[in-house]
Design a protein around this motif. Structure first.
Motif, PDB file in Angstrom:
ATOM      1  N   MET A   1       0.850  -1.196   0.000  1.00  0.00           N
ATOM      2  CA  MET A   1       0.000   0.000   0.000  1.00  0.00           C
ATOM      3  C   MET A   1       0.876   1.232   0.000  1.00  0.00           C
ATOM      4  O   MET A   1       1.928   1.265   0.624  1.00  0.00           O
ATOM      5  CB  MET A   1      -0.925  -0.022   1.225  1.00  0.00           C
ATOM      6  N   SER A   2       0.436   2.274  -0.663  1.00  0.00           N
ATOM      7  CA  SER A   2       1.184   3.518  -0.717  1.00  0.00           C
ATOM      8  C   SER A   2       1.316   4.122   0.668  1.00  0.00           C
ATOM      9  O   SER A   2       0.445   3.984   1.526  1.00  0.00           O
ATOM     10  CB  SER A   2       0.476   4.511  -1.644  1.00  0.00           C
ATOM     11  N   ALA A   3       2.437   4.822   0.887  1.00  0.00           N
ATOM     12  CA  ALA A   3       2.656   5.503   2.152  1.00  0.00           C
ATOM     13  C   ALA A   3       1.811   6.765   2.239  1.00  0.00           C
ATOM     14  O   ALA A   3       1.685   7.360   3.308  1.00  0.00           O
ATOM     15  CB  ALA A   3       4.132   5.847   2.315  1.00  0.00           C
ATOM     16  N   HIS A   4       1.234   7.210   1.131  1.00  0.00           N
ATOM     17  CA  HIS A   4       0.475   8.450   1.100  1.00  0.00           C
ATOM     18  C   HIS A   4      -1.009   8.142   0.971  1.00  0.00           C
ATOM     19  O   HIS A   4      -1.410   7.282   0.191  1.00  0.00           O
ATOM     20  CB  HIS A   4       0.921   9.315  -0.078  1.00  0.00           C
ATOM     21  N   PRO A   5      -1.846   8.844   1.730  1.00  0.00           N
ATOM     22  CA  PRO A   5      -3.289   8.606   1.592  1.00  0.00           C
ATOM     23  C   PRO A   5      -3.762   8.982   0.197  1.00  0.00           C
ATOM     24  O   PRO A   5      -3.320   9.956  -0.390  1.00  0.00           O
ATOM     25  CB  PRO A   5      -3.902   9.514   2.664  1.00  0.00           C
ATOM     26  N   ARG A   6      -4.675   8.198  -0.329  1.00  0.00           N
ATOM     27  CA  ARG A   6      -5.174   8.417  -1.680  1.00  0.00           C
ATOM     28  C   ARG A   6      -6.695   8.489  -1.645  1.00  0.00           C
ATOM     29  O   ARG A   6      -7.347   7.876  -0.805  1.00  0.00           O
ATOM     30  CB  ARG A   6      -4.745   7.267  -2.587  1.00  0.00           C
ATOM     31  N   ASP A   7      -7.259   9.219  -2.598  1.00  0.00           N
ATOM     32  CA  ASP A   7      -8.706   9.290  -2.712  1.00  0.00           C
ATOM     33  C   ASP A   7      -9.083   9.391  -4.182  1.00  0.00           C
ATOM     34  O   ASP A   7      -8.258   9.187  -5.065  1.00  0.00           O
ATOM     35  CB  ASP A   7      -9.260  10.472  -1.909  1.00  0.00           C
ATOM     36  N   GLU A   8     -10.338   9.711  -4.433  1.00  0.00           N
ATOM     37  CA  GLU A   8     -10.827   9.767  -5.810  1.00  0.00           C
ATOM     38  C   GLU A   8     -10.089  10.811  -6.638  1.00  0.00           C
ATOM     39  O   GLU A   8     -10.001  10.707  -7.859  1.00  0.00           O
ATOM     40  CB  GLU A   8     -12.327  10.074  -5.818  1.00  0.00           C
ATOM     41  N   ALA A   9      -9.555  11.850  -5.974  1.00  0.00           N
ATOM     42  CA  ALA A   9      -8.871  12.911  -6.706  1.00  0.00           C
ATOM     43  C   ALA A   9      -7.419  12.564  -7.023  1.00  0.00           C
ATOM     44  O   ALA A   9      -6.759  13.284  -7.760  1.00  0.00           O
ATOM     45  CB  ALA A   9      -8.920  14.211  -5.899  1.00  0.00           C
ATOM     46  N   SER A  10      -6.913  11.483  -6.455  1.00  0.00           N
ATOM     47  CA  SER A  10      -5.537  11.084  -6.715  1.00  0.00           C
ATOM     48  C   SER A  10      -5.384  10.661  -8.170  1.00  0.00           C
ATOM     49  O   SER A  10      -6.311  10.118  -8.769  1.00  0.00           O
ATOM     50  CB  SER A  10      -5.129   9.934  -5.800  1.00  0.00           C
ATOM     51  N   PRO A  11      -4.209  10.874  -8.744  1.00  0.00           N
ATOM     52  CA  PRO A  11      -4.036  10.523 -10.158  1.00  0.00           C
ATOM     53  C   PRO A  11      -3.931   9.017 -10.365  1.00  0.00           C
ATOM     54  O   PRO A  11      -3.538   8.272  -9.468  1.00  0.00           O
ATOM     55  CB  PRO A  11      -2.716  11.214 -10.517  1.00  0.00           C
ATOM     56  N   VAL A  12      -4.281   8.597 -11.560  1.00  0.00           N
ATOM     57  CA  VAL A  12      -4.022   7.222 -11.970  1.00  0.00           C
ATOM     58  C   VAL A  12      -2.522   7.091 -12.228  1.00  0.00           C
ATOM     59  O   VAL A  12      -1.919   7.937 -12.890  1.00  0.00           O
ATOM     60  CB  VAL A  12      -4.804   6.866 -13.241  1.00  0.00           C
ATOM     61  N   THR A  13      -1.905   6.056 -11.692  1.00  0.00           N
ATOM     62  CA  THR A  13      -0.486   5.798 -11.912  1.00  0.00           C
ATOM     63  C   THR A  13      -0.300   4.357 -12.365  1.00  0.00           C
ATOM     64  O   THR A  13      -1.243   3.560 -12.361  1.00  0.00           O
ATOM     65  CB  THR A  13       0.329   6.033 -10.629  1.00  0.00           C
ATOM     66  N   ALA A  14       0.920   4.032 -12.759  1.00  0.00           N
ATOM     67  CA  ALA A  14       1.235   2.666 -13.180  1.00  0.00           C
ATOM     68  C   ALA A  14       1.432   1.792 -11.938  1.00  0.00           C
ATOM     69  O   ALA A  14       2.496   1.223 -11.699  1.00  0.00           O
ATOM     70  CB  ALA A  14       2.468   2.656 -14.060  1.00  0.00           C
ATOM     71  N   PHE A  15       0.374   1.692 -11.154  1.00  0.00           N
ATOM     72  CA  PHE A  15       0.345   0.916  -9.921  1.00  0.00           C
ATOM     73  C   PHE A  15      -0.324  -0.416 -10.244  1.00  0.00           C
ATOM     74  O   PHE A  15      -1.530  -0.537 -10.281  1.00  0.00           O
ATOM     75  CB  PHE A  15      -0.447   1.681  -8.858  1.00  0.00           C
ATOM     76  N   GLY A  16       0.504  -1.437 -10.542  1.00  0.00           N
ATOM     77  CA  GLY A  16      -0.049  -2.715 -10.957  1.00  0.00           C
ATOM     78  C   GLY A  16      -0.474  -2.659 -12.414  1.00  0.00           C
ATOM     79  O   GLY A  16       0.147  -1.965 -13.213  1.00  0.00           O
ATOM     80  N   PRO A  17      -1.550  -3.389 -12.790  1.00  0.00           N
ATOM     81  CA  PRO A  17      -2.475  -4.098 -11.914  1.00  0.00           C
ATOM     82  C   PRO A  17      -2.021  -5.511 -11.534  1.00  0.00           C
ATOM     83  O   PRO A  17      -2.524  -6.069 -10.567  1.00  0.00           O
ATOM     84  CB  PRO A  17      -3.753  -4.160 -12.747  1.00  0.00           C
TER      85      PRO A  17
END
Length: 557
Positions: A1-17
């Motif tokens: 899990m990311s160390a930074h809190p994320r929400d709907e406004a967070s950008p899409v990144t190459a996290f997985g899938p």
């Protein structure tokens, strides 16, 4: 899990899938990537290939206190190749990677470390592109910057995103990526893998409810034009999983070019002195550790002792290493290098040999000024636009370097059969062929009178150090990719297969994207560090610690 809190406004990144591990957080953590025993400091590690994967791995291994020894057969940078125009005052042709999505956060970590600047890439139908002209079957669609899509393109765009929603639960998939919600992402993706691994991209489009409501013409235009970087039809035979990865991580969106050329990145890592170093004195760089130049091409990789691997270069020099990282394209292991078969399992050799590389060709010219901004007095249109066509040029891109300054045109960027059509032709014939094709699109424009200097071209399939542009996974290749990607986890391997590691975009789940090369390089750094007795810091566990919990789903044989 990311160390930074994320929400709907967070950008899409190459996290997985496939493997939702936060590489961007891991490399930025102040604790570093690994701690090595003092006895391992200064240990030489061979790195075969000075592309982005090799240079990132070498840079990070040096920071850990190891001594990378880089072997390069040709030119530093690999397929990040920025070819300067002679007399062009810094103008370049990006022969390999040229557009880099902002979702590639690990790749951008290194761009930012070097202070390299980027700007939006002039893709079709992009706000950074003054105008786009789509020329299909002799009919034309013209769209200016910010202009509304005509009905046909709007219908195709809506059908594509509806197909993604129906066939891949796309909104939920991207929401999980934005939030870095590993559990939800794994649940969705693990369900999609067996559903779409053995089916093609074209199958996905043709059988979708949204495209089925429209004519064949809609599918045909989608293949020619696509959305994002342009036409998709060269990817139609590929596994749909490969396309889903690109779409859900926004790799085909919000792309930038690197000002001055992306080759500055691997070359910058070569001369960059890290702020935080173990073992080595302050100011140490890869260039200094190498005496200013990499070693030459590798001709042999062999097991020389139970815990050593021998590397022989083109001049006959042989050296032994406790660990070796191979970043060259996999076909070279069976065609250009004498590689001991025992170093890899038969199952891994099958995966490496079954890799399918796609052909690609580009042809560039330098022009006296960005004349495409001129307006036609009759139509009011730009005299030339970013052009997508069914003619042999396929994609034509325009690079503006300022008013009344020389500019660059990529006359043709083509793939697969279109690239093979020009393979035998020298650069002058390629340019003339492209000019003839574009003359049919712009009958009143004389592009040739604006050309200055010498043209530049590339066909990656004819380069002996590459044999193709990048991997294009076919249906059923998921299992092969799984074997290659997870190879850095060597704890359960027989001893004769340990100590040699793989990296590069072809080993990743996202071939053709520099982010995939960077992520696999970081996997290899973890693997090499642990192979040499190192451990991840308690506060910054690495991909190896995460793999048993969130690794890619395994499909049975």
């Amino acid at each position: 899990m990311s160390a930074h809190p994320r929400d709907e406004a967070s950008p899409v990144t190459a996290f997985g899938p496939d493997f939702p591990f936060a590489f961007d957080d891991w490399i930025a953590h102040p604790a570093g990537l690994a701690d090595l025993p003092a006895a391992a400091h200064g240990t030489e590690v061979a790195v075969i290939g000075a592309g982005i994967a090799g240079m990132v791995a070498a840079y990070e291994l040096m920071k850990l206190g190891l001594k990378p020894v880089i072997y390069e057969a040709g030119r530093m940078g690999g397929r990040l190749r920025s070819e300067p125009f002679e007399g062009g005052s810094g103008l370049i042709a990006e022969l390999g990677g040229m557009r880099f999505p902002r979702s590639s956060t690990s790749f951008y970590h290194y761009l930012d470390t070097l202070g390299l600047k980027t700007r939006p890439f002039p893709n079709p139908l992009n706000p950074a592109t003054p105008s786009t002209l789509i020329d299909l079957e002799g009919r034309q669609i013209y769209v200016e910057q910010g202009g509304e899509l005509p009905p046909l393109l709007r219908e195709i765009s809506e059908a594509w995103y509806d197909a993604l929603e129906d066939g891949a639960d796309f909104t939920s998939l991207q929401r999980a990526i934005r939030r870095r919600d590993v559990a939800t992402l794994k649940e969705i993706w693990n369900r999609l893998v067996p559903l779409w691994d053995e089916r093609t991209f074209y199958d996905f489009v043709a059988t979708s409810r949204s495209f089925s409501r429209h004519s064949f013409r809609h599918r045909e235009v989608f293949g020619q034009v696509g959305f994002g970087t342009g036409g998709w039809d060269s990817d139609f035979p590929n596994s749909m999983l490969e396309i889903l990865r690109v779409a859900c991580t926004n790799l085909d969106d919000n792309q930038h070019l690197v000002e001055g050329g992306v080759e500055q990145l691997p070359r910058g890592l070569w001369t960059l002195a890290p702020e935080r170093l173990v073992h080595w004195p302050a100011g140490t760089t890869l260039a200094r550790l190498h005496g200013g130049a990499t070693r030459g091409a590798v001709t042999r990789i062999s097991r020389t002792a139970p815990d050593e691997i021998g590397i022989t270069d083109r001049w006959g020099d042989s050296r032994r290493y406790k660990a070796v990282l191979v970043t060259c394209q996999s076909w070279l292991l069976t065609t250009h290098l004498h590689c001991d078969e025992s170093l890899f399992s038969h199952r891994l050799w099958m995966a490496l040999d079954r890799t399918r590389y796609m052909q690609s060709s580009k042809t560039f010219v330098m022009v006296d000024r960005p004349f495409w901004h001129d307006r036609d007095p009759v139509t009011g249109r730009h005299t030339m636009s970013m052009t997508l066509t069914d003619r042999i040029t396929r994609g034509t891109y325009l690079f503006d370097n300022g008013p009344d300054k020389p500019g660059v045109i990529c006359l043709s960027y083509s793939w697969m059969s279109d690239a093979l059509k020009v393979l035998p032709l020298p650069v002058e014939q390629r340019v003339q062929l492209m000019l003839d094709a574009l003359k049919r699109v712009y009958p009143d424009l004389d592009i040739g009178r604006h050309i200055i200097g010498s043209p530049i071209t590339v066909s990656w399939e004819s380069d002996p150090h590459f044999l193709g542009a990048f991997k294009g996974a076919l249906p059923g290749h998921y299992r092969y990719n799984h074997r290659m990607y997870t190879h850095f986890m060597q704890g359960e391997m027989p001893p004769q297969e340990r100590g040699i590691f793989l990296a590069g975009d072809g080993i990743s789940w996202t071939p053709a994207w520099a982010e995939g090369a960077v992520q696999t390089a970081l996997n290899a750094v973890w693997g090499i560090a642990h192979h040499l007795g190192g451990n991840s810091p308690a506060g910054n566990p690495g991909p190896g610690e995460a793999m048993p919990r969130i690794g890619p789903i395994a499909l049975g044989d």
